[in-house]
Design an enzyme around this catalytic site. Structure first.
Site, PDB file in Angstrom:
ATOM      1  N   ASP A 107       0.831  -1.203   0.000  1.00  0.00           N
ATOM      2  CA  ASP A 107       0.000   0.000   0.000  1.00  0.00           C
ATOM      3  C   ASP A 107       0.872   1.262   0.000  1.00  0.00           C
ATOM      4  O   ASP A 107       1.871   1.332   0.730  1.00  0.00           O
ATOM      5  CB  ASP A 107      -0.854  -0.032   1.275  1.00  0.00           C
ATOM      6  CG  ASP A 107      -1.996   0.955   1.260  1.00  0.00           C
ATOM      7  OD1 ASP A 107      -2.874   0.825   0.399  1.00  0.00           O
ATOM      8  OD2 ASP A 107      -2.016   1.853   2.128  1.00  0.00           O
ATOM      9  N   GLU A 109      14.555 -14.446   0.762  1.00  0.00           N
ATOM     10  CA  GLU A 109      14.980 -15.527   1.675  1.00  0.00           C
ATOM     11  C   GLU A 109      14.053 -16.735   1.539  1.00  0.00           C
ATOM     12  O   GLU A 109      14.386 -17.827   1.949  1.00  0.00           O
ATOM     13  CB  GLU A 109      14.878 -15.059   3.144  1.00  0.00           C
ATOM     14  CG  GLU A 109      15.937 -14.090   3.581  1.00  0.00           C
ATOM     15  CD  GLU A 109      15.547 -13.436   4.922  1.00  0.00           C
ATOM     16  OE1 GLU A 109      14.665 -13.977   5.636  1.00  0.00           O
ATOM     17  OE2 GLU A 109      16.128 -12.380   5.225  1.00  0.00           O
TER      18      GLU A 109
HETATM   19  C1  GLC Z   1      -4.246   2.943  -0.679  1.00  0.00           C
HETATM   20  C2  GLC Z   1      -5.447   2.035  -0.627  1.00  0.00           C
HETATM   21  C3  GLC Z   1      -6.618   2.844  -0.202  1.00  0.00           C
HETATM   22  C4  GLC Z   1      -6.349   3.399   1.175  1.00  0.00           C
HETATM   23  C5  GLC Z   1      -5.057   4.188   1.216  1.00  0.00           C
HETATM   24  C6  GLC Z   1      -4.601   4.433   2.625  1.00  0.00           C
HETATM   25  O1  GLC Z   1      -4.354   3.906  -1.651  1.00  0.00           O
HETATM   26  O2  GLC Z   1      -5.614   1.383  -1.849  1.00  0.00           O
HETATM   27  O3  GLC Z   1      -7.801   2.109  -0.217  1.00  0.00           O
HETATM   28  O4  GLC Z   1      -7.397   4.229   1.590  1.00  0.00           O
HETATM   29  O5  GLC Z   1      -4.011   3.503   0.570  1.00  0.00           O
HETATM   30  O6  GLC Z   1      -4.130   3.262   3.203  1.00  0.00           O
END
Ligand code: GLC
Length: 552
Positions: free
Chosen positions: A217, A268
Site C-alpha cells: 500500500d 529468503e
Molecule cells: C491505498 C489504498 C486505499 C487506502 C489508502 C490508505 O491507496 O488502496 O484504499 O485508503 O491507501 O491506506
C-alpha cells in the site's frame, strides 16, 4: 511451518510475469457470518468460483485488526485477523484451500501508517515530545508563537489538513502528528530503524504462513523530505499527487532503500514470492524505478488504468508501458479497476476527469446506459487481457458490475465523503457487496440479507447464478478470454502493431493472435481470419466498443 505454508503451489519463480491476479475486497466478497460484512470463511466458501474463472492468484485487501475507519487500511495489529473477518485459523483454512485449487495468495501490507488504535500510537500519545515512542511517528511542534498552526501546509489525500494536534492529559495543547490519510491513520517515521525492523518481522510472519506475496500500500509514500517543507499541489493533480514531481511526501528517493530491504527478506523464501507496488507515480519511466531488479516485482500500471477510451491514448500508454518496464527487466502489468477507482465499465464513458478516490454521483456527466457500459467494459477488458505481461482483475468485474452512483449520503462510509463534506463522493460506489445468486438474501452475499452498503435492485440480474452457463454473459466472456489467453500464450507474446487501420481502431498481433479493438464510434468491416473471441455482437462488422481476437 503452518499447514497453509506446506500446501503452496509448486515453485515457479517466474509465475508472476504472466499471472492474472484477482483482487478480493474482503468486506464485499462473501459474508459467511451474516453480519453484513464479508469475511475469510466467506472467501473460502467461494474459492471454487475463482478457480473456475481461471485466474492464477488472489490478492486480499486488508483483513487485519482494525477499527475500520478506512475499511481496514487503518491497521491496529498487522499480525492478527480482525474478528469481523474471522481468525488466523480462518486465514490458514482459506489459504490452504486456495493453494489446493492452484491459486496463489497475495496479502495487502500497509506500511505508510498504522491505525490510531495501534499500541504504538497509544504509547506515543501517552509519552512526551522527543520520546522514543513518539519517534516511531512523525510528531512535530506547531508553527506560530503558541504552536497553534500546523507544521506545514500538506493536505490529506482524503481532504482537509494532513496534521492533527494532540493534547496532554491535563488538556494542554501539545505537538501535531502527520497523517497523509485519515486522522486515524498516523504516518510512521521510516527513518527509524525500529519501524523498519518491525516490518521485517511482519513480512516474515506472513511469509512463514505461506503467502505468495504482498501488495504494498502507498509504496510511493513512506519516505518524506527532511524538514517537511510546504508544498502546493497543482489543481489538476489527483490527491495521490503521482504526476507531480518534487512533492516532499511522494516518490522520494529514500523509499527505494526500503524496497531493497524488503526484497532481500522476500528472497529468503525461495524466489517465487512477490512484492507489488501501489505507487501512484508517473510517467511510467519513473514508476519503473519501483521494479528494478533488486526492488519489487510488479507495480500497478495506473497510467494504463487512467487512460481514456481513446485509440491514440491507449496506444501511447501501451507502448510507454512495455518500453519502461522492459528497460528494467520487469513485466508490464495491466489493470482497469480496483477498490479506489470508479469501476471501468462506467468510468470509460465519463465525460469529465475521474481522479483516483474522488468517486462519482448520480449527476456526474457521461454515466453510460447499462448496455453501453457492459459493451465498453468488455471491449476494454479484452484489449487488456491480450497485452503481454500480468493483469489484475477486481472482484465483480467478471459480472460486468457498473459503479453504483446513488448510494444515499447517510449510507456512505468512505472517509473521503465525510472529510470533504460530500464534495467528493469517495470510493463506496465500487465497493458494494457483490451478487452471487439472484433469489437469495443480499443476492447470496450474506445469509441474513444484511450488507454494509446497499445493493442496487438491478444486481439481481447480474448475479453469478444468472450468468453461469449463459454463453452470452459477461462471466462466460471472462472465462473464455482467460482460457484463450493462456492457451495461446498471449501473455508471453511480443506485441506488433498493425498500421494503417481506420481512425479510432487499434490493432496488433501477439503470437498467432490478431487483436482488433474498435475504439471508434463507427462499425468496422471485420478483417479476414477465424474469430476466436468477440466481446460484442459481431457478424461481418465489428461494432463500436468491441474487441476481437482472431487467428490468421
Ligand atoms: C491505498 C489504498 C486505499 C487506502 C489508502 C490508505 O491507496 O488502496 O484504499 O485508503 O491507501 O491506506
Amino acid at each position: 511451518m503452518s499447514t497453509a505454508a506446506a500446501h503452496r503451489p509448486a515453485a515457479d519463480a517466474e509465475w508472476w510475469r504472466t499471472a492474472v491476479i484477482y483482487q478480493i475486497y474482503p468486506r464485499s466478497f462473501a459474508d459467511a457470518s451474516g453480519d453484513g460484512i464479508g469475511d475469510l470463511a466467506g472467501i473460502t466458501s467461494r474459492l471454487d468460483a475463482l478457480a473456475a474463472l481461471g485466474v492464477d492468484a488472489i490478492w486480499l485487501s486488508p483483513f487485519y485488526v482494525s477499527p475500520q475507519h478506512d475499511a481496514g487500511y487503518d491497521v491496529a495489529d498487522f499480525t492478527d485477523v480482525d474478528p469481523v473477518f474471522g481468525t488466523l485459523d480462518d486465514f490458514d483454512t482459506m489459504s490452504e484451500r486456495a493453494h489446493e485449487l492452484g491459486l496463489r495468495v497475495i496479502v495487502d501490507i500497509v506500511p505508510n501508517h498504522t491505525s490510531s488504535e495501534h499500541t504504538w500510537f497509544k504509547q506515543a500519545l501517552a509519552s512526551a515530545a522527543g520520546s522514543p515512542e513518539r519517534a516511531r511517528y512523525i510528531f512535530r511542534d506547531g508553527r506560530g508563537d503558541d504552536g497553534s498552526e500546523a507544521p506545514n501546509n500538506w493536505q490529506s489525500v482524503f481532504g482537509g489538513p494532513a496534521w492533527t494536534r494532540v493534547h496532554r492529559e491535563d488538556g494542554a495543547p501539545d505537538q501535531w502528528y502527520l497523517h497523509l490519510f485519515d486522522v486515524t491513520q498516523p504516518d510512521l517515521d521510516w527513518t527509524n530503524e525500529e519501524v523498519r525492523a518491525e516490518f521485517d518481522r511482519i513480512l516474515r510472519f506472513w511469509l512463514d504462513r505461506g503467502v505468495d506475496g504482498f501488495r504494498v500500500d502507498v509504496a510511493h509514500g513512506l519516505a518524506k523530505e527532511a524538514n517537511l517543507p510546504d508544498f502546493e499541489i497543482a489543481d489538476d493533480i489527483d490527491s495521490m499527487a503521482g504526476a507531480q514531481t518534487g512533492h516532499p511526501a511522494w516518490a522520494q528517493e529514500g523509499v527505494h532503500d526500503i524496497w531493497r530491504r524488503w526484497r532481500a527478506v522476500v528472497d529468503e523464501y525461495g524466489g517465487d514470492r512477490i512484492l507489488t507496488a501501489e505507487a501512484w507515480v508517473s510517467p511510467l519511466t519513473r514508476m519503473a524505478q519501483w521494479v528494478r531488479p533488486d526492488e519489487m516485482h510488479q507495480a500497478f500500471n495506473f497510467p494504463y488504468l487512467m487512460s481514456k477510451w481513446d485509440s491514440a491514448a491507449l496506444r501511447t500508454v501501451i507502448d510507454d508501458s512495455l518500453e519502461a518496464f522492459e528497460a528494467v527487466g520487469a513485466p508490464s502489468t495491466w489493470v482497469l479497476s480496483n477498490h479506489d477507482v470508479v469501476r471501468h465499465p462506467t468510468r470509460l464513458s465519463l465525460t469529465v476527469p475521474s481522479p483516483q478516490g474522488h468517486g462519482i454521483g448520480p449527476d456526474t456527466p457521461g454515466i453510460p446506459e447499462a448496455d453501453t457500459a457492459v459493451r465498453r467494459g468488455r471491449a476494454a477488458t479484452q484489449l487488456m487481457l491480450a497485452l503481454p505481461g500480468s493483469a489484475y482483475l477486481y472482484q465483480g468485474e467478471e459480472l460486468g458490475l457498473p459503479e453504483v452512483t446513488d448510494i444515499p449520503g447517510d449510507a456512505r462510509q468512505d472517509p473521503t465523503w465525510h472529510r470533504t463534506e460530500g464534495e467528493r463522493y469517495g470510493r463506496d460506489g465500487c465497493r458494494v457487496p457483490i451478487p452471487w445468486s439472484s433469489d437469495s438474501p443480499a443476492y447470496g452475499f450474506s445469509p441474513t440479507g444484511l450488507t454494509w452498503l446497499p445493493q442496487p435492485d438491478a444486481w439481481a440480474g447480474l448475479a453469478r447464478s444468472e450468468q453461469e452457463g449463459d454463453e452470452g454473459s459477461t462471466l462466460s466472456f471472462y472465462k473464455e478470454a482467460l482460457r484463450l489467453r493462456r492457451e495461446h500464450g498471449m501473455a508471453t507474446g511480443t506485441l506488433t502493431w498493425i498500421e494503417d487501420l481506420p481512425e479510432g481502431v487499434l490493432g496488433f498481433t501477439v503470437g498467432a493472435v490478431t487483436v482488433i479493438a474498435n475504439v471508434s464510434g463507427d462499425p468496422l468491416p471485420l478483417p479476414d481470419g477465424q474469430n476466436i473471441l468477440v466481446s460484442g455482437l459481431a457478424t461481418g462488422t465489428l461494432p463500436p466498443d468491441t474487441t476481437v481476437w482472431m487467428l490468421r
